[in-house]
Design a protein around this motif. Structure first.
Motif, PDB file in Angstrom:
ATOM      1  N   ALA A  89      33.681  10.086  42.450  1.00  0.00           N
ATOM      2  CA  ALA A  89      32.358  10.214  43.052  1.00  0.00           C
ATOM      3  C   ALA A  89      31.396  10.889  42.080  1.00  0.00           C
ATOM      4  N   CYS A  90      30.100  10.630  42.308  1.00  0.00           N
ATOM      5  CA  CYS A  90      29.046  11.226  41.478  1.00  0.00           C
ATOM      6  C   CYS A  90      27.852  11.547  42.363  1.00  0.00           C
ATOM      7  N   GLY A  91      27.386  12.782  42.307  1.00  0.00           N
ATOM      8  CA  GLY A  91      26.211  13.185  43.071  1.00  0.00           C
ATOM      9  C   GLY A  91      25.050  13.577  42.180  1.00  0.00           C
ATOM     10  N   GLN A  92      24.973  12.985  40.984  1.00  0.00           N
ATOM     11  CA  GLN A  92      23.979  13.374  39.987  1.00  0.00           C
ATOM     12  C   GLN A  92      22.796  12.416  39.878  1.00  0.00           C
ATOM     13  N   LYS A  93      22.658  11.491  40.836  1.00  0.00           N
ATOM     14  CA  LYS A  93      21.549  10.533  40.889  1.00  0.00           C
ATOM     15  C   LYS A  93      21.417   9.754  39.573  1.00  0.00           C
ATOM     16  N   LYS A  94      20.380  10.025  38.825  1.00  0.00           N
ATOM     17  CA  LYS A  94      20.085   9.224  37.636  1.00  0.00           C
ATOM     18  C   LYS A  94      21.131   9.393  36.524  1.00  0.00           C
ATOM     19  N   SER A  95      21.945  10.460  36.610  1.00  0.00           N
ATOM     20  CA  SER A  95      22.938  10.705  35.566  1.00  0.00           C
ATOM     21  C   SER A  95      24.274  10.018  35.820  1.00  0.00           C
ATOM     22  N   CYS A  96      24.389   9.254  36.922  1.00  0.00           N
ATOM     23  CA  CYS A  96      25.664   8.599  37.241  1.00  0.00           C
ATOM     24  C   CYS A  96      25.868   7.325  36.413  1.00  0.00           C
ATOM     25  N   TRP A  97      24.760   6.700  36.019  1.00  0.00           N
ATOM     26  CA  TRP A  97      24.829   5.418  35.305  1.00  0.00           C
ATOM     27  C   TRP A  97      23.896   5.430  34.106  1.00  0.00           C
ATOM     28  N   THR A  98      24.239   4.620  33.124  1.00  0.00           N
ATOM     29  CA  THR A  98      23.325   4.348  32.021  1.00  0.00           C
ATOM     30  C   THR A  98      23.062   2.845  31.979  1.00  0.00           C
TER      31      THR A  98
ATOM     32  N   ARG B  56      23.776  -4.629  31.082  1.00  0.00           N
ATOM     33  CA  ARG B  56      24.662  -4.194  32.145  1.00  0.00           C
ATOM     34  C   ARG B  56      24.571  -2.685  32.341  1.00  0.00           C
ATOM     35  N   PHE B  57      24.873  -2.256  33.561  1.00  0.00           N
ATOM     36  CA  PHE B  57      24.952  -0.833  33.888  1.00  0.00           C
ATOM     37  C   PHE B  57      26.370  -0.344  33.604  1.00  0.00           C
ATOM     38  N   GLN B  58      26.460   0.882  33.064  1.00  0.00           N
ATOM     39  CA  GLN B  58      27.760   1.464  32.759  1.00  0.00           C
ATOM     40  C   GLN B  58      27.842   2.882  33.327  1.00  0.00           C
ATOM     41  N   MET B  59      29.032   3.274  33.781  1.00  0.00           N
ATOM     42  CA  MET B  59      29.242   4.611  34.323  1.00  0.00           C
ATOM     43  C   MET B  59      29.172   5.669  33.232  1.00  0.00           C
ATOM     44  N   THR B  60      28.656   6.856  33.582  1.00  0.00           N
ATOM     45  CA  THR B  60      28.649   7.996  32.667  1.00  0.00           C
ATOM     46  C   THR B  60      29.939   8.804  32.872  1.00  0.00           C
ATOM     47  N   ASN B  61      29.995   9.989  32.270  1.00  0.00           N
ATOM     48  CA  ASN B  61      31.166  10.857  32.428  1.00  0.00           C
ATOM     49  C   ASN B  61      30.950  11.902  33.531  1.00  0.00           C
TER      50      ASN B  61
END
Length: 560
Positions: free
Chosen positions: A228-237, A244-249
């Motif tokens: 899970a990620c609750g960081q809004k704009k920081s969850c994806w690049t 394409r969209f890619q997951m962050t760390n």
């Protein structure tokens, strides 16, 4: 005076003793009455619990009996009539060798056939709707505990609101109002939202889109890890070079803290997942449309030929060409007019077709007829009024749906499916759409505000991967979405499985793009709402996909 006062004292004493005596009797009577009520209440609760337990045990017994992968051959069931005899539905007094007789003897549970209420053609399909019920006395009246059960030889994906054999990614405020979610591998959840602009620019929204929300009865079945990620704009690049969209760390193995949405109930799946065999299902539909019985040698030979082919899609093409003499072939400049005149047999088009306007492929009896398109199909609704699509389709190519449409159909697509720039309204029976290639739903009912009623009814399945966008769009689905996860990754991502993007709140449009985001924590404001509806299993009839195994879809327990 003293004697008089002594007399008054005696009377007063007797009166007080009498009052206390009566109070004592009253307290004893009330206590006895409360004890009796408590005993009755305990008996009522125990009777209700016993009836519920016996109904659930009967359902489990039926489920265990049908779980045999070789059920049909083991019990020598080769026709719907033999199936009804096994269940005990062909007799008002079923014997103890039938399922109905056995459940009555073991648990005192009655089995009632409600298939006719759903207009199921019991001579053609094995689908049955049963009501298992047990009566009990609550001390005042006789009541009934009941569960409705759909016995079907359809694949497991039709049991879930959302799911995939691979990953399930729920970005933002999707609301699972009814039903469960299934992830054969990893499950992901975030409060981020991504979408693609009209100029194909990848966008990651800054606002908190809300975490996914589940109803109290919904379960997320996971056979893998959870992130899970609750960081809004920081969850994806957004990788524009690879589009394409890619997951962050920033993803973690726990539900984000500080969110208003509670985590869902997670459970491992303990059931065997029954997959659909896409090519064999299409072969079955072609052969049955052409009039072949599943028990005929011709049917068996053709199905085996498709099954053994190196290129199964090409084998299906060849089968459609081989059978076209059994269909009404369309030609000319006005296919819709020809469709109206030639619905006595399935229809066949050798090549792609673009249909604009109402498409009604129902027989005189109101049964959906088949249209086989040996090429791509476009269903284009106009912008000023809705078109109605009634019928069953097999498309050997890609399918694209645009404009204003109401879908009442079963659709099989060997290519990819795209529903784009559409306004969709709920149809009577809805749609069951299966696509071999990728599924992409975007820009549907754009900038409508959530209004609490379904605008789409049906099930959407892809053998590949799927991406659903409900950012500016608004989708309220009575049914479900499932991506098996074979083939290519989901559109605009590197994820194999189902990817959902949904904003919770009001969204305005500016030059055709989402703007004016106003988040709202209320689940009624979710721009993607999914309600699982088992009724779709019966409403599409012979157009549904099938497997050679039986399974149960169990509705909620009722007490009446």
């Amino acid at each position: 005076m003293r004697r008089i006062e002594q007399g008054y004292s005696l009377l007063t004493t007797l009166l007080v003793v009498t009052v206390f005596f009566l109070l004592g009797l009253t307290i004893i009577a009330v206590s006895l009455q409360h004890a009796r009520f408590a005993t009755v209440r305990v008996d009522d609760v125990q009777s209700l619990h016993k009836a519920k337990t016996e109904v659930n045990e009967a359902v489990a017994d039926l489920k265990a009996e049908l779980s045999d992968p070789n059920f049909f051959t083991s019990h020598h069931i080769f026709s719907p009539n033999e199936w009804d005899h096994f269940l005990g539905l062909d007799s008002s007094n079923p014997g103890d060798k039938t399922m109905a007789g056995r459940l009555l003897e073991r648990y005192g549970v009655m089995v009632k056939d409600e298939s006719d209420q759903y207009q199921i053609d019991k001579q053609q399909v094995f689908l049955r709707v049963l009501r298992l019920e047990k009566s009990f006395d609550d001390g005042h009246r006789t009541r009934t505990v009941a569960r409705r059960v759909f016995v079907t030889n359809t694949p497991s994906f039709l049991k879930y609101a959302l799911g995939s054999n691979r990953a399930v990614v729920l970005n933002g405020g999707v609301y699972i109002e009814k039903g469960d979610v299934y992830a054969g591998e990893t499950g992901y959840a975030s409060n981020a939202t991504t979408y693609v602009s009209r100029t194909n620019e990848l966008k990651i929204e800054n606002y908190d889109s809300g975490m996914p929300r589940f109803s109290d009865s919904s379960v997320w079945y996971l056979n893998g890890a959870f992130q899970a990620c609750g960081q809004k704009k920081s969850c994806w690049t957004a990788d524009e070079t690879q589009a394409r969209f890619q997951m962050t760390n920033q993803w973690e193995s726990s539900w984000p803290g500080g969110t208003t949405e509670p985590p869902p109930s997670f459970q491992p799946s303990n059931e065997d997942f029954v997959d659909v065999d896409f090519e064999l299902t299409v072969a079955d539909k072609l052969l049955q449309a052409a009039g072949f019985s599943p028990s005929s040698p011709e049917y068996i030979a053709e199905v085996e030929a498709v099954q053994e082919a190196a290129d199964k899609t090409e084998a299906l093409h060849q089968l459609a060409n081989k059978l076209k003499d059994r269909f009404n072939e369309l030609n000319g400049n006005d296919p819709l007019e020809i469709i109206k005149q030639k619905k006595d047999k399935p229809l066949y088009v050798n090549g792609g077709i673009n249909l604009i306007g109402d498409v009604d492929i129902q027989t005189d009896k109101g049964v959906n007829q088949w249209l086989i398109v040996n090429g791509p199909l476009k269903l284009n609704g106009p912008q000023n009024n809705f078109i109605n699509i009634h019928g069953n389709f097999i498309v050997f190519g890609d399918l694209r749906i645009t404009g204003k449409v109401r879908l009442d159909a079963s659709v099989y697509v060997t290519g990819k499916t795209e529903i784009y720039q559409s306004r969709i309204e709920r149809a009577d029976k809805g749609v069951v759409l299966l696509s071999k290639g990728k599924l992409d739903l975007a820009r549907i009912n754009e900038f409508d505000n959530p209004r609490g009623e379904a605008n789409l009814k049906g099930y959407f399945y892809t053998d590949s991967s799927a991406t659903i966008y409900a950012v500016g769009s608004y989708l309220s689905i009575d049914g479900g979405l499932f991506a098996r996860g074979n083939g290519d990754p989901a559109p605009d991502t590197d994820i194999y499985g189902l990817v959902v993007n949904a904003f919770r709140g009001r969204v305005e449009g500016s030059n055709g793009e989402p703007s004016g985001f106003v988040p709202n924590p209320n689940v009624a404001s979710s721009r993607l709402v999914v309600r699982y509806r088992p009724e779709v299993l019966v409403e599409q009839g012979t157009g549904l996909p099938f497997v050679n195994r039986l399974s149960l879809v169990v509705d909620r327990l009722e007490v009446r």
